[in-house]
Enzyme design. Structure first.
Site, short mmCIF file in Angstrom:
data_model
loop_
_atom_site.label_atom_id
_atom_site.label_comp_id
_atom_site.label_asym_id
_atom_site.label_seq_id
_atom_site.Cartn_x
_atom_site.Cartn_y
_atom_site.Cartn_z
N HIS A 40 16.01 -17.35 63.24
CA HIS A 40 16.43 -18.03 64.47
C HIS A 40 17.03 -17.07 65.50
O HIS A 40 17.27 -17.47 66.65
CB HIS A 40 17.47 -19.11 64.13
N HIS B 29 18.88 -15.47 70.75
CA HIS B 29 19.17 -16.57 69.83
C HIS B 29 18.28 -17.76 70.21
O HIS B 29 18.43 -18.34 71.29
CB HIS B 29 20.65 -16.95 69.93
#
Length: 209
Positions: free
Chosen positions: A114, A129
């Protein structure tokens, strides 16, 4: 220290040859001209290799995703919105792929896929992110395409992600792109564009100290 000594001797040599020309009634031998040019090229090369932060202290960060540009304050996460991780911007992606924002290396890859950190040749770290709280997906919907320590070029794919799966699980796709190591940063110029194309459009121009 080594850098300083080498640059000093090259600069001294350039001055020496210039004075030599002047003290010989301005007669410039062809061999001397070649030496001067070669020394100048060597000086530029050494600046390029050793002087990243002294001579070229700007880092251009291209958009690592295509999509809508957002301020960090627009994110539904106080940690990022309050810039606790670092200053930067965010993108609401229009497609599920992350690319390298500059030439550099992959510094860190989160095992869940992620997020990752890439580092420029100047030593600037950028955290990308994907979405908010997407760590809770435990890697589902993410395909990591690189490894830690790998050299990358601007626009090179780093991670693929399933936008539909993320949205289906009620996670925001708004993705912060932040600079976690702010001590070495002097100034950040942010894009005024509302939409950006990955690997092409400039997202931030960072001036290093």
């Amino acid at each position: 220290i080594v850098q300083g000594v080498l640059l000093f001797f090259l600069q001294f040599s350039l001055v020496f040859f210039a004075v030599l020309c002047l003290t010989n009634e301005f007669f410039i031998d062809a061999t001397l001209v070649i030496k001067l040019i070669k020394l100048e090229e060597d000086l530029q090369l050494l600046f390029g290799i050793f002087g990243n932060n002294n001579n070229n202290n700007h880092v251009i960060i291209k958009a690592p995703m295509s999509g809508k540009v957002l301020n960090l304050s627009d994110l539904p996460d106080e940690v990022f919105a309050q810039k606790m991780v670092g200053d930067g911007m965010a993108i609401e992606p229009s497609e599920g792929i992350v690319v390298a924002p500059f030439d550099g290396r992959v510094k860190q890859v989160f095992s869940t896929g992620h997020a990752l950190v890439v580092e420029s040749k100047e030593g600037l770290a950028v955290l990308i992110h994907i979405g908010i709280d997407t760590v809770n997906l435990k890697g589902e919907g993410f395909i990591i395409l690189v490894t830690e320590g790998q050299d990358v070029k601007t626009g090179e794919p780093l991670i693929e992600f399933d936008m539909k799966l993320i949205a289906k699980n009620n996670y925001s796709l708004k993705s912060p792109i932040v600079l976690p190591e702010g001590d070495g940063i002097k100034e950040i110029e942010f894009t005024g564009e509302k939409e950006v194309m990955k690997g092409r459009d400039v997202l931030m121009n960072v001036k290093m100290k």
